[in-house]
Design an enzyme around this catalytic site. Structure first.
Site, short mmCIF file in Angstrom:
data_model
loop_
_atom_site.label_atom_id
_atom_site.label_comp_id
_atom_site.label_asym_id
_atom_site.label_seq_id
_atom_site.Cartn_x
_atom_site.Cartn_y
_atom_site.Cartn_z
N HIS A 64 115.11 2.67 54.33
CA HIS A 64 115.39 4.00 54.87
C HIS A 64 116.89 4.25 54.79
CE1 HIS A 64 115.44 7.49 57.51
NE2 HIS A 64 114.15 7.57 57.28
N ASP A 114 106.27 6.06 56.40
CA ASP A 114 105.21 6.26 55.40
C ASP A 114 104.36 5.02 55.17
OD1 ASP A 114 107.70 8.18 53.89
OD2 ASP A 114 105.80 8.97 54.65
C1 SDX Z 1 111.20 9.34 54.24
O1 SDX Z 1 115.78 10.65 55.40
C2 SDX Z 1 114.76 10.68 56.15
O2 SDX Z 1 114.85 10.80 57.36
C3 SDX Z 1 113.43 10.57 55.42
C4 SDX Z 1 112.19 10.45 56.29
C5 SDX Z 1 111.92 11.71 57.08
O3 SDX Z 1 111.27 11.61 58.13
O4 SDX Z 1 112.29 12.82 56.58
O5 SDX Z 1 112.30 9.36 57.15
C6 SDX Z 1 110.94 10.23 55.41
O6 SDX Z 1 111.54 9.82 53.19
C7 SDX Z 1 111.06 7.85 54.44
C8 SDX Z 1 111.42 7.03 53.14
C9 SDX Z 1 110.19 7.00 52.25
N1 SDX Z 1 110.55 6.42 50.92
C10 SDX Z 1 110.10 5.21 50.56
O7 SDX Z 1 109.43 4.47 51.25
C11 SDX Z 1 110.46 4.84 49.12
C12 SDX Z 1 110.99 3.40 49.08
N2 SDX Z 1 112.29 3.36 49.74
C13 SDX Z 1 113.46 3.50 48.93
O8 SDX Z 1 113.37 4.13 47.73
C14 SDX Z 1 114.76 3.64 49.71
O9 SDX Z 1 114.72 2.72 50.71
C15 SDX Z 1 115.11 5.00 50.27
C16 SDX Z 1 115.07 6.06 49.22
C17 SDX Z 1 114.19 5.36 51.38
C18 SDX Z 1 116.53 4.91 50.82
O10 SDX Z 1 117.36 4.68 49.75
P1 SDX Z 1 118.95 4.57 49.95
O11 SDX Z 1 119.35 4.78 51.35
O12 SDX Z 1 119.59 5.43 48.91
O13 SDX Z 1 119.22 3.04 49.70
P2 SDX Z 1 119.50 2.43 48.27
O14 SDX Z 1 118.57 3.01 47.26
O15 SDX Z 1 120.98 2.53 48.04
O16 SDX Z 1 119.07 0.89 48.53
C19 SDX Z 1 119.99 -0.06 49.05
C20 SDX Z 1 119.54 -1.39 48.45
C21 SDX Z 1 119.44 -1.35 46.91
O17 SDX Z 1 119.59 -2.68 46.46
P3 SDX Z 1 121.11 -3.15 45.97
O18 SDX Z 1 121.56 -2.15 44.91
O19 SDX Z 1 121.96 -3.12 47.21
O20 SDX Z 1 120.90 -4.53 45.43
O21 SDX Z 1 118.21 -1.70 48.91
C22 SDX Z 1 117.32 -1.72 47.79
C23 SDX Z 1 118.01 -0.98 46.66
O22 SDX Z 1 117.53 -1.43 45.41
N3 SDX Z 1 116.09 -1.04 48.22
C24 SDX Z 1 114.86 -1.44 47.91
C25 SDX Z 1 114.00 -0.56 48.57
N4 SDX Z 1 114.73 0.35 49.25
C26 SDX Z 1 116.03 0.03 49.02
N5 SDX Z 1 114.41 -2.45 47.13
C27 SDX Z 1 113.07 -2.58 47.03
N6 SDX Z 1 112.17 -1.77 47.64
C28 SDX Z 1 112.60 -0.76 48.42
N7 SDX Z 1 111.73 0.04 49.02
#
Ligand code: SDX
Length: 428
Positions: free
Chosen positions: A307, A364
């Site tokens: 998140h 989710d």
């Molecule tokens: C919602 O914003 C809100 O409030 C949203 C929400 C709402 O109520 O409106 O809460 C609803 O959208 C919840 C999120 C639902 N999405 C998912 O479940 C999709 C999977 N999650 C990710 O794609 C990710 O965690 C996000 C998009 C939710 C957040 O992404 P960020 O904050 O941009 O973080 P990032 O992509 O920079 O990740 C940081 C690190 C990275 O690794 P490094 O580059 O540091 O090595 O964490 C890793 C990412 O690769 N990472 C994951 C991951 N989420 C982050 N790796 C594997 N699986 C994941 N799910």
């Protein structure tokens, strides 16, 4: 802490005021930065460190896993309130008394018909159309049938637009699902409560009487409350920025629905179920999917995990996880997917990659398991998210317009070509 921030650029130093919120969050107010520094701006892709507004609607603390709507803790609202009460509180600022709530509901009921020409627009869509695309289109189409855009100077005008969309949106949600299932479209029943009526419009079978299942009603109330607002997330920011051009409420909401559709945002609840199904089809091999999620060369992400703000448990996920157990038990549903989800959660919570990055289950991760137990098709899951988020979007749009916020127009740093002359095509 002093109430100014100092910035040193070369020989020059600049001071900017600090803004402190109700819960002691602090922001550097850079409104004067570009003028004071003769053109220097900030840049922050994804706005990970940038606030877009001051808001009085929702407070969340990602480190402590706190979420409150208008100061009310989400745990208490989910336990004690119903979705219409919470919608009122988000939009108007406080939980309503009985008289206010009854008037709100009856005003909504007064607008609960949708022009039959909207039904004709729906009929033009193929059954295979994704419900989020249908819902976004129909919401935008409502503008054509309610052309007077909201005069924000008039409380009555704003109120009428709010009750109108709160009345018609659930009809569109019901129609979208019934179209998909090949069922005749129906209207609600004014004798039912707000959430019961949503159930009626979604689940009423043409050849049998409709009975409200209290287990589903309570679970749906809870799920809609948990999704109702979440400060400046992607879709809410979209609603605010579209509305900042003074586009109408319905058009702004339609844009928010499209933003929510993405699998990194609200579309994740559908993606979680598809991921869990894939793991099940793969013999329940969660380790393989954990490895894929950690492999930088693999675009796969563990959907429902991580998140932007929560670097601790998403408080909503905790509540939904308990509700998933209760609903499946009460409905007598055995869903192997739930066990796969639990296994995956345990693995991730003990895996250094996830622990280091503070990746926890989000809202989710478990919600789709409940929606499926309710008989909701998987590609309708994000529509349910939109149904819950509607009052939050309305509240945020209203706040932005009443605060007379300027049109949203970010700057950029240009990294393209320097000036160069036009070349005739026969010389290129
Ligand atoms: C919602 O914003 C809100 O409030 C949203 C929400 C709402 O109520 O409106 O809460 C609803 O959208 C919840 C999120 C639902 N999405 C998912 O479940 C999709 C999977 N999650 C990710 O794609 C990710 O965690 C996000 C998009 C939710 C957040 O992404 P960020 O904050 O941009 O973080 P990032 O992509 O920079 O990740 C940081 C690190 C990275 O690794 P490094 O580059 O540091 O090595 O964490 C890793 C990412 O690769 N990472 C994951 C991951 N989420 C982050 N790796 C594997 N699986 C994941 N799910």
């Amino acid at each position: 802490m002093s109430d100014i921030a100092k910035l040193q650029i070369g020989e020059n130093s600049f001071e900017f005021p600090l803004i402190k919120g109700t819960e002691n969050e602090v922001a550097i107010d850079v409104k004067s930065l570009r003028n004071a520094t003769n053109g220097i701006i900030t840049i922050d892709p994804g706005f990970k460190n940038t606030g877009s507004c001051e808001s009085a609607i929702t407070f969340l603390d990602g480190e402590k896993g706190i979420l409150r709507y208008r100061g009310y803790p989400i745990e208490q609202l989910a336990e004690k309130a119903d979705f219409l009460e919470v919608s009122y509180a988000l939009i108007f600022g406080d939980l309503p008394n009985k008289e206010q709530l009854d008037k709100f509901h009856s005003d909504i009921k007064a607008h609960s018909l949708v022009d039959d020409d909207v039904r004709k627009i729906l009929e033009a869509f193929p059954k295979t159309a994704h419900p989020m695309g249908v819902l976004s289109s129909l919401t935008s189409a409502l503008t054509a049938f309610n052309p007077i855009s909201v005069n924000i100077e008039s409380r009555e005008d704003m109120y009428n637009a709010i009750v109108r969309i709160l009345a018609k949106f659930p009809v569109l949600v019901g129609w979208t699902m019934r179209k998909k299932k090949g069922l005749h479209l129906n209207y609600g029943k004014k004798s039912l409560g707000y959430v019961e009526n949503i159930m009626y419009m979604m689940f009423k079978e043409p050849n049998e009487d409709f009975q409200v299942n209290p287990v589903i009603k309570n679970a749906l109330d809870k799920l809609l409350i948990l999704h109702a607002d979440h400060e400046q997330n992607c879709s809410t920011s979209t609603v605010r920025i579209v509305g900042s051009s003074h586009a109408g409420l319905f058009a702004s909401l339609s844009a928010g629905i499209s933003a929510l559709w993405g699998p990194l945002h609200g579309g994740a609840n559908q993606a979680v179920l598809e991921m869990l199904e894939a793991i099940k089809a793969d013999g329940g091999d969660t380790k393989k999917y954990m490895a894929k999620a950690k492999d930088k060369n693999d675009p796969f992400r563990l959907m429902g995990f991580g998140h932007r703000v929560y670097k601790n448990f998403d408080p909503r996920a905790k509540i939904i996880k308990v509700a998933a157990d209760e609903v499946l038990n009460d409905l007598g549903v055995e869903d192997p997917i739930l066990n796969i989800a639990r296994g995956l959660e345990q693995e991730a919570l003990n895996d250094p990659y996830f622990v280091e990055r503070k990746l926890y289950p989000n809202v989710d991760f478990y919600s789709g398991i409940i929606y499926r137990a309710m008989g909701i098709p998987v590609d309708m899951f994000t529509v349910m998210f939109a149904l819950g988020r509607l009052p939050g979007w309305i509240a945020q749009w209203k706040e932005m317009r009443l605060n007379k916020e300027p049109i949203g127009r970010p700057r950029q740093i240009y990294i393209g070509e320097n000036i160069r002359p036009f070349v005739d095509i026969d010389k290129r």
